[in-house]
Design an enzyme around this catalytic site. Structure first.
Site, PDB file in Angstrom:
ATOM      1  N   LYS A 196       0.858  -1.182   0.000  1.00 25.14           N
ATOM      2  CA  LYS A 196       0.000   0.000   0.000  1.00 25.14           C
ATOM      3  C   LYS A 196       0.892   1.229   0.000  1.00 25.14           C
ATOM      4  CE  LYS A 196      -3.632   2.436   2.450  1.00 25.14           C
ATOM      5  NZ  LYS A 196      -4.633   2.416   3.514  1.00 25.14           N
ATOM      6  N   LYS A 249      -2.090  -1.637  -3.949  1.00 28.01           N
ATOM      7  CA  LYS A 249      -2.974  -0.468  -3.914  1.00 28.01           C
ATOM      8  C   LYS A 249      -2.155   0.804  -3.965  1.00 28.01           C
ATOM      9  CE  LYS A 249      -5.959   1.862  -0.728  1.00 28.01           C
ATOM     10  NZ  LYS A 249      -6.475   1.949   0.604  1.00 28.01           N
TER      11      LYS A 249
END
Ligand code: PBG
Length: 325
Positions: A196, A249
């Site tokens: 992330k 992500k």
């Protein structure tokens, strides 16, 4: 080998032939639809920065879910916004919190849906960080872990099918896994937001989740966009700590990371087409600068081609009728 014997255009000569020989398909069953549940609302309210998306009071959450369910969507990712925030994000651990209220309703109305919950403190802390802070404002990694574990257990008890930690603290998968196991949920899988990045593309989401850090940024725990090898370390750690699904992500700016993940790990790989990716397409389309449907489909096919098995996307119910079940 070469022209004129080889003419790649032969297989592109009509739509049926192109479909027959196409390499990448989108399936409704691979899509996850995020839903925002906000305890401060009495009615569903549009999110300004995400045209077409709304936040919903817990009691109303069945409605957007029913629309998506009707379109064939079977997986939902829940984000909660609590009524009260404090330094420790204690609303996240109360057995009756905004997410467990929504889970209870969805579990009853959609017994066969896959209910996924985001586990992170940022929407629950008054400072907006994903972990608790020391007196001098530093993130306390290890002190945050049991809080995440307790939050995950409340979700499990309310009927969640899959727990998705997005906080990026070190050791959270191990901590959450241990707390779930101790509480009788050893069967419940974890989808780790492993790679992330500290991304500017989360901007629109933070309007909906009221989760912007009040001071500083998330660069002390989310990853530097330029780092590829570090993503592999993060994914390996989460995998070894017991993550069942690994996530990258955002999605479109990080297709190389998705591909690396696909090549290296055998577990399912998820990709999150985040709020900023969504809103960019919406905004360009609203201005007439791109063909919206084509751009949405192309972005999702690209994420699949890069190696994602499942895609979390705000477009889920909208694209469902355009693709195969
Ligand atoms: C919470 C969280 C965020 C997103 C998912 N979980 C925001 C953030 O890290 O600041 C972003 C999702 C999106 O932009 O669509 N930590």
């Amino acid at each position: 080998m070469g022209f004129p014997t080889h003419r790649p255009r032969r297989l592109r000569s009509n739509p049926a032939l192109r479909r027959l020989t196409g390499e990448t398909r989108l399936h409704v069953s691979d899509l996850v639809f995020p839903l925002f549940v906000d305890e401060n609302l009495n009615v569903s309210t549009p999110i300004q920065a995400m045209p077409g998306q709304s936040s919903h009071p817990p009691a109303e959450i069945g409605r957007p879910a029913a629309v998506a369910f009707g379109a064939g969507i079977r997986a939902f990712l829940l984000f909660g916004v609590p009524r009260t925030k404090d330094a420790e994000g204690s609303a996240a651990r109360h057995p009756e919190n905004v997410v467990t209220k929504a889970l209870t309703i969805l579990r009853r109305e959609f017994p066969e849906a896959v209910l996924i919950t985001d586990v992170c403190l940022c929407a629950y802390t008054n400072h907006g960080h994903c972990g608790v802070l020391s007196a001098n404002g530093e993130i306390m990694n290890d002190a945050t872990l049991p809080l995440l574990g307790q939050m995950a257990v409340t979700h499990a008890q309310a009927g969640a099918d899959l727990i998705a930690p997005s906080d990026m603290m070190d050791g959270r998968i191990q901590a959450i896994r241990a707390d779930l196991d101790r509480s009788g949920f050893s069967h419940l899988p974890i989808m780790a937001y492993s790679a992330k990045y500290a991304s500017s593309f989360y901007g629109p989401f933070r309007e909906a989740a009221h989760s912007s850090p009040q001071a500083g940024d998330r660069k002390g725990y989310q990853m530097d966009p330029g780092n590829r090898r570090e993503a592999l370390i993060e994914m390996q750690l989460d995998h070894d700590e017991g993550a069942d699904i690994l996530m990258v992500k955002p999605a479109l700016p990080y297709l190389d990371i998705i591909r690396e993940a696909r090549n290296r790990f055998s577990c399912p790989i998820a990709a999150y087409q985040v709020s900023g990716e969504y809103s960019m397409i919406r905004a360009a389309a609203a201005n007439g600068w791109i063909d919206e449907q084509a751009a949405i489909l192309e972005s999702l096919v690209a994420i699949r081609r890069a190696g994602a098995d499942l895609i979390i996307t705000y477009f889920a119910p909208e694209v469902a009728p355009w693709i195969t079940p």
